[in-house]
Every structure is written in C-alpha cells, then in structure tokens.
Design an enzyme around this catalytic site. Structure first.
Site, PDB file in Angstrom:
ATOM      1  N   GLU A  52      75.540  76.175  55.900  1.00 54.33           N
ATOM      2  CA  GLU A  52      74.172  76.169  56.387  1.00 54.33           C
ATOM      3  C   GLU A  52      73.637  74.779  56.084  1.00 54.33           C
ATOM      4  O   GLU A  52      73.767  74.321  54.940  1.00 54.33           O
ATOM      5  CB  GLU A  52      73.371  77.207  55.591  1.00 54.33           C
ATOM      6  CG  GLU A  52      72.464  78.030  56.431  1.00 54.33           C
ATOM      7  CD  GLU A  52      71.494  78.813  55.579  1.00 54.33           C
ATOM      8  OE1 GLU A  52      70.287  78.719  55.838  1.00 54.33           O
ATOM      9  OE2 GLU A  52      71.957  79.510  54.651  1.00 54.33           O
ATOM     10  N   ARG A 286      84.445  82.880  44.479  1.00 58.95           N
ATOM     11  CA  ARG A 286      83.779  81.587  44.601  1.00 58.95           C
ATOM     12  C   ARG A 286      84.081  80.760  43.364  1.00 58.95           C
ATOM     13  O   ARG A 286      84.366  81.295  42.296  1.00 58.95           O
ATOM     14  CB  ARG A 286      82.291  81.745  44.848  1.00 58.95           C
ATOM     15  CG  ARG A 286      81.483  82.311  43.713  1.00 58.95           C
ATOM     16  CD  ARG A 286      80.071  82.679  44.168  1.00 58.95           C
ATOM     17  NE  ARG A 286      79.272  81.545  44.539  1.00 58.95           N
ATOM     18  CZ  ARG A 286      78.722  81.371  45.739  1.00 58.95           C
ATOM     19  NH1 ARG A 286      78.878  82.273  46.680  1.00 58.95           N
ATOM     20  NH2 ARG A 286      78.005  80.314  45.999  1.00 58.95           N
ATOM     21  N   LYS A 296      72.922  75.922  45.539  1.00 58.62           N
ATOM     22  CA  LYS A 296      72.113  74.881  46.161  1.00 58.62           C
ATOM     23  C   LYS A 296      70.661  74.962  45.700  1.00 58.62           C
ATOM     24  O   LYS A 296      69.990  73.950  45.555  1.00 58.62           O
ATOM     25  CB  LYS A 296      72.176  75.027  47.686  1.00 58.62           C
ATOM     26  CG  LYS A 296      73.386  74.338  48.278  1.00 58.62           C
ATOM     27  CD  LYS A 296      73.372  74.422  49.786  1.00 58.62           C
ATOM     28  CE  LYS A 296      73.847  75.756  50.259  1.00 58.62           C
ATOM     29  NZ  LYS A 296      74.212  75.810  51.666  1.00 58.62           N
TER      30      LYS A 296
END
Ligand code: ATP
Ligand code: MG
Length: 797
Positions: A52, A286, A296
């Site tokens: 994104e 992850r 983020k």
C-alpha cells in the site's frame, strides 16, 4: 470486458523455465509451488508484491519481496509489483515512487510494468453490480456502530440488520447513487451476503464498499466509493493471473472471504465469456526483528515526532534507512534467505542481520585507517619536515581482492585515545608509557613522554620510532604484540563519524506495559565531530563503503546537506558488541565474522577460551560497574570487561552476587556457561533471574549438586524456568556426598574389576581415574567426585 479481466498483459520479471522440484530443506511455500507444478495445476507461477503506498518499505517487506520474487525467478515465472492503492486517505505518490525505487534497488525484477489496484476500480464496480444482481450483496444503511453490533460475538451469531432483505432493484439503485456521489461518507455500505452465523466472524456479511469523498493520488476525484481490502485483493490477484498470493499470518481468517470472492469472480468472468484464473492465498510468518519496531504506523510516529531524522534515518529498519547506513541489497537478500519462511511468528535475532551485513561487506569494503578520537603523537626522532608514503594493501590476505593505496606518514600522527593507557591493565598490548606498538603498515614506536595540559588531560604523546622496523622491510625488525591504526596529521582529513546503534534497548520494544517509545536507546546515535581519516578516501563517491580497521564498517553519507563535509555512517561494528562475547564465540555467525578482523591489526592477546577484547563503548553506568567488579569484587580485568559489555549480563551477575554467590565463580558461570543455554542476546528476556543463577552457583558450592548436574539444571532453567533447588530434586540431580551411600557402590565396582584392583595395588595408581569414573557412572553422575576419589583410595589402599 472479457478481455479486460482475463487478458494476459504481463511483461513481468521472467526467466526461462527451470527445473523446480521438491528438494530437502525447501520451505513450505516452495514445496507447495513445486507440487502445483508437478501436478500441472499451473503452467507457470505468478507472484506479486502488493504494497500500500502509505509509507516506506521496511525490512519486513524485503522478506516478502525476496520470497515472491525468488519463487517467480526460480520457477521461470513472473513477479508483479502492484500497488494495493484502494485507500485514498493515506496514500501518496511520493510513497509510491520511493517503493518502486526500493524494489528495483533490491534487485527484484518486476519487468517494467507497475500495476495498480486503482486501475481495476471499474471492473471491481461491475462485479459488485453482478453480485447485487444475484442477491449476493446488499446496501446496508445502518451506522458503523449498528453494523458492528449486529455482527455478534465469537460466541453469539450475528443478526441481520433492517436492510439485509432489500430487493435487488433497490440495492442496485442505491449502489449506483452511492457511486454518483449522492450520499455523504458513512451513509451506506455495500456488504456481501454470506453467513451471519459463521464461526468465522469475517464471513458475517463483510463490507465490500464504503463511501469516501476523498481525492485519490491516482484516480483523482473520479470515485467516491472505495472497495475494501478483502474484496479488492482477490480481484486484483485474479485479474493479474496471480497463482500464489502470499500474505502474512494475520490474514489466515480472511482467506475464506478471499475464496468466496474469487469463486464468484470466476463465475462473473465466465458469464462474460472470459477464461478466469484461480489464485490461492497462502500465509507465512511476518518478520519481526529484535530491538526495533516494524509497523508503518509506529515508524511514522517516530518520524513525525522527530525521534529520528526521517524515513531514511539509518537507525530505522526501513530499506531507505539501511541503504543510507551502507547496507547493500545483496546483504538484505542474503539475510532474508538466511531466515527463510515459516508458518509461525518468531522474533529474529538482530545479530543475524548484522552477520549478513558483515559477511557481505568483508569482501566489498576496502580497509582504510581512521582515528575516531585523535590523540597527537609527535615522533621526536623523525626527520623534521619530512614524510614518506607506504604502499598499503586495501585488502587483508583472506579476501581475494587486490589493490593498494598510498598511505602518507610524517613526524606527527594521530592515534586513537583508547589505544593509549597511562596505567595499562594486564594484557593491554597497545601503547603505554615506555611501551611499544606498531603503527599499521609503518613503524614500531615507543612512548617516551606523556604531555598533559593544566587540567591533567593528556594532550600529546612524545614517541620515538625505530627506522629498522619499517613495514615491508625484511626483516621488519623485532616483533611487538600490538598494532594500531593512525593517520598522519599533515595528510589526514577531518571528518564527522556517526555511530549508529540499536534504536531500542529492549529486544521487543512493544512488549510489556507503558509506552514503547520509552525503550528508545538514548545512545542510538553518537556523533563524533572531529575524527581523522587517511587521505585516500578524499575523492571517493558518496556512498562508498570502507572498513575502518579495528573500528567497524562505514559508508560515506549520501544525503548530507553540506556537500563538502566528509561524513561517515557506521554500517555495523566489526563484531557483536551487545551479545555476550562468549556466546558469539560459539555461535556460527560470529565465528565467521571473526574473520572480518585482520589478525595483524588486532592488538589484544587473550586467554584462548575467551574472546579478544574489542573497543566497547559503554554507558557510564556500565563503565562504573566494570570498575566496581574489578576493584570491589576482585574480578580480573578481563572478566569485569566481559561482564559489562551489555546491561543484561552485568545485571545478571550483580543480582547473583547480591544473593551471596561467590563473585569469581559466578563470573565464570555468566561468561562460560550462560552462552551455552541462552541464544545470543536472549539474556535480557531469559526465563531465570540473576538471583536464581546465584542460587544455583551456591548449590554447587555447598555440594548439593555437581557442576555437571548444575549444567543440566541451567539448561532446564533456560528452557522452562523454575527454582534451581526444586529442579535439582525434580531432575534427581542431588549430589550424593554421603559416604554411607557411596561405599557400597565403590565396593561393588572394585569387586567387579578385581584384576584392575590388583594392578592398582601393584603400583598402577593411574587407574584411580578409571575407578572414580565407574563409580560416578553407577551413581548416575550425582556422586561427589572428591568423596568418591577418597573412598576409592581408602578401599584400595
Ligand atoms: P505494516 O504492518 O508494517 O504497516 P503492511 O502489511 O500494512 O505493513 P503493506 O504495504 O500492506 O504493509 O504490505 C505489503 C506486503 O508486505 C504484504 O503482502 C504484507 O504481507 C508484506 N509484509 C508487510 N510487513 C511484513 C513483515 N513484517 N514480514 C513479511 N511480510 C510483510
Ligand atoms: Mg497492510
């Protein structure tokens, strides 16, 4: 339309078909891909990286890129870079640009086309109308709150809202008007009609579209309704012909919505005469890295609150930051391959990353000399006003690179303050009053005089050199133990050096109560304003990498606002200064890293079992502990040094001793035994406390458990925790120090080995060890060996 959705318009990063079959050690995703290929489920593999554009990429993204790109490359398939840009409020073209640049830099070939979810908005919209037309989606005009409330809980099924049974006509009309901009944000949503009673909450009529009157960086004001991730992502994958859609574990439950959407999408494409493809979602762990944060949102907070200098601050785990610190794409890829992919989340030891970086820089970064804390050395017998130039190799002999540079020498040089000690501790082989040291590639000098200012600070050393020791001359004259780096005062270049360190002091900054930002490491950046570097680096391009011998790996800064200033960022230290040194001596990565040090430049000789000392920057607190351990507690300088390289080991030792454990024995346990049971760096979060370690040491001292037994107890403490005393009895490790219990065993062993007993009595006393060993074995290793030895001698004597 049919062409729109099924056409294969890729020019993606491809390679020729390779043989991709199942191999030992293949990760579970590659195994699955190999199986799909073998079974002919796909002709060719297509993966994607779907960021994104709402922030900069971090090393977690690198893991995803390396995985997705790697699979495409290895199978001769394709790899797409696609922006998952369905959220207008947080996205920005500057992020998008930086991401493209970063993926390219990482070497992930996406074939030139950048895909955008936003380019599929029209298709997504038409599919939504298709779903409405089949009674598979409806417009819900409830508030967010009402929708949430009616969704039920894990234990209670959801309930329909008042709008679930709207007619197809009404739904279509409302949805079209939503698109036309007739309603404000939040007035309606489009929901899939799936199953309000599903045990998977995500299947309880998930939201497909919401109204957002927001400007989109790519589609501008064309849209005021935007699709949600669970709806958009599978469609994006299907349109691009993705075969394996890899995401992180937290999306496991979303897979049901993914499959629902893809199934209906296939019907939709077929109804339009197209040939749909069928992507599948798979989840992997992850990446979480010790001593840093990865999300983020948190990185953005650090940037916005000025806690770091920007997205490319070298302390951040962002790829931009790591790049600026001097890390190469190869090192990052090597790291990602080293950690592999798995199905459960674990935190990765940051030492692994440092190892990958050192391993890469070792053969990439030429060696040069730089002095961080210059101390002036006047060589009194060097001809005044003269200088000479050495031809110094850029590489140590174990690196197969060639080349050298001119290294000027003169009668005044700088050495590092740390390489001089007025009162040298034992084993200090650098410069001290009256002592000698070799200047790397130059001469042996002797310190004749120490010059101090009024405040008593050392400002200059007056030394003499021995011309017969010129480097390269044969013979080089006599040998001295230490070699140190230096820079000629006349020729050296002043520079700024930034010593970057871990951003957080806690392995998992987000664990525990309180603000994660309280775990920020106050010493994560130390700026040295006036270091001196040798002149050969003068005209090198920004971003050049070096090993400053004995100091670390550095990279000249690329983004400094003062173009004339020489600024170097520390990429990584030469070895791990954080983890317990003894641990790094046994761990594989550190062993290899050790080779990074050119042995001829290292000046400290240490007992074999202990790692060589490195210049460690200690906090004042640790420095004070070091002094205290050596003076008050009577530890050797070595042990005090090793214990205080990190807070965790110093604390562990302190607590153990505070409980009454003898200092020297305890130091031995912390330095030599803990590394066997704790992973590098894991001490801080270990399952046992210093007090418990102290208790164990005392149990050994008072004969409750043998050293061997205590090692076993320690392993258990490290694995599952627990009180040492209880573990000793639970594991049946009580040392037997009762002669009454041991004598029968001794007798039995002697009787069973009558021949040997005769030999012993005949003078072969070397057999004592044999008998003691037999008795120890019979007692399960728990007998007190000294007592056994005594009993054997008595019985045989
Ligand atoms: P963050 O949670 O850090 O904000 P994100 O998941 O929101 O990241 P995206 O841009 O949505 O960031 O992620 C793009 C891709 O990178 C996704 O496929 C995602 O699964 C993957 N990814 C993100 N973070 C990690 C990580 N720590 N480890 C592995 N893959 C990751
Ligand atoms: Mg995300």
């Amino acid at each position: 339309m049919a062409e729109d959705v099924s056409e294969n318009k890729h020019e993606g990063g491809t390679s020729t078909t390779t043989d991709f079959t199942e191999r030992d050690g293949m990760d579970f995703i590659r195994t699955l891909v190999a199986d799909d290929l073998r079974a002919g489920r796909y002709q060719s593999i297509v993966t994607r990286f779907p960021p994104e554009p709402n922030g900069y990429l971090h090393i977690g993204h690198a893991k995803s890129i390396v995985l997705n790109h790697g699979i495409a490359r290895e199978t001769g398939g394709r790899f797409n870079l696609r922006f998952d840009d369905t959220n207008p409020e947080t996205e920005d073209v500057s992020y998008a640009e930086s991401i493209v640049d970063t993926v390219r830099w990482l070497g992930a070939d996406f074939g030139g086309t950048v895909y955008h979810a936003a380019d599929y908005f029209e298709q997504m919209y038409r599919f939504a109308e298709y779903l409405i037309g089949r009674g598979l989606a409806y417009v819900d005009s409830s508030t967010d709150e009402e929708v949430r409330e009616a969704r039920g809980t894990v234990t209670e099924p959801g309930r329909p809202t008042a709008f679930r049974d709207r007619s197809v006509e009404e739904n279509l009309d409302l949805f079209r008007r939503m698109r036309a901009g007739e309603f404000p944000d939040g007035a309606h949503v489009l929901r899939a009609k799936i199953d309000l009673a599903s045990s998977n909450m995500l299947l309880r009529d998930p939201l497909l579209y919401r109204i957002r009157h927001a400007h989109h960086y790519r589609t501008g004001d064309k849209w005021c309704i935007y699709p949600l991730y669970d709806y958009a992502h599978p469609i994006e994958d299907a349109i691009e012909g993705i075969t394996h859609s890899l995401c992180t574990l937290e999306f496991e439950n979303n897979r049901a919505v993914y499959d629902w959407t893809v199934d209906h999408w296939q019907d939709f494409v077929r109804a339009e005469g197209g040939e749909p493809s069928r992507p599948h979602q798979y989840e992997f762990a992850r990446l979480a890295l010790d001593y840093t944060v990865m999300s983020k949102r948190k990185l953005l907070q650090l940037v916005n609150e000025g806690l770091v200098s920007g997205w490319d601050d070298p302390r951040l785990p962002t790829i931009a930051g790591m790049r600026r610190r001097g890390v190469t794409a190869e090192a990052l890829r090597a790291f990602c391959e080293m950690i592999g992919v798995a199905k459960s989340n674990t935190r990765i030891d940051i030492g692994k990353l440092d190892f990958a970086i050192r391993d890469d820089l070792n053969h990439r970064a030429p060696r040069v000399l730089c002095v961080l804390n210059p101390l002036k050395v006047t060589i009194t017998n060097y001809p005044a006003g003269e200088s000479e130039t050495f031809d110094a190799p850029l590489w140590p002999h174990d690196v197969p690179n060639e080349g050298s540079r001119p290294l000027p020498f003169s009668g005044t040089v700088y050495i590092d303050r740390d390489d001089f000690a007025e009162n040298p501790p034992k084993g200090f082989y650098r410069l001290s009053p009256g002592g000698e040291v070799r200047l790397r590639y130059a001469y042996v000098i002797r310190c004749d005089e120490v010059v101090k200012d009024d405040a008593g600070e050392i400002v200059e050393l007056r030394c003499s050199y021995d011309p017969a020791t010129r480097s390269g001359s044969s013979p080089e004259g006599r040998q001295v133990k230490g070699t140190i780096q230096w820079v000629s005062a006349e020729h050296g270049l002043p520079c700024e050096v930034r010593l970057y360190d871990r951003l957080f002091t806690a392995p998992d900054p987000e664990a525990g109560e309180g603000d994660w930002k309280q775990n920020l490491n106050p010493d994560s950046l130390v700026v040295i304003h006036r270091a001196m570097v040798e002149p050969s680096v003068r005209d090198d391009a920004p971003g050049s990498r070096y090993q400053f011998e004995r100091v670390g790996y550095f990279c000249s800064d690329t983004t400094d606002s003062r173009p004339d200033a020489l600024v170097f960022n520390r990429t990584v230290t030469l070895r791990d200064t954080w983890t317990k040194p003894a641990a790094s001596a046994t761990a594989k990565p550190a062993q290899k890293a050790k080779k990074d040090r050119d042995p001829s430049a290292s000046s400290d000789a240490r007992p074999k079992s202990k790692p060589a000392a490195v210049a460690v920057e200690r906090t004042p607190e640790l420095e004070a502990l070091r002094t205290r351990f050596a003076t008050e507690l009577g530890l050797s300088a070595d042990d005090a040094d090793l214990l205080t390289r990190e807070v965790a080991s110093a604390r562990m030792f302190e607590q153990a001793v505070a409980g009454g454990a003898p200092a020297r024995t305890t130091a031995n346990w912390v330095i030599n035994e803990l590394p066997r049971v704790a992973d590098a760096g894991a001490l801080a979060e270990s399952k046992f406390t210093g007090a418990e370690l102290g208790e164990l040491v005392r149990l050994v001292e008072d004969g409750t458990v043998s050293v061997a037994g205590a090692r076993t107890v320690l392993e258990e403490m490290a694995r599952s925790g627990g009180s040492p005393r209880e573990l000793v009895s639970k594991l049946g490790l009580q040392q037997v120090s009762d002669p009454g219990a041991l004598t029968p065993i001794v007798d039995q062993v002697i009787a069973a080995n009558a021949g040997k007993a005769d030999e012993y009595r005949g003078g072969k006393t070397g057999l004592l060890g044999f008998f003691v060993g037999q008795v120890m074995r019979q007692s399960g290793g728990n007998a007190n060996p000294e007592l056994v030895s005594r009993l054997v001698r008595e019985q045989l004597g």
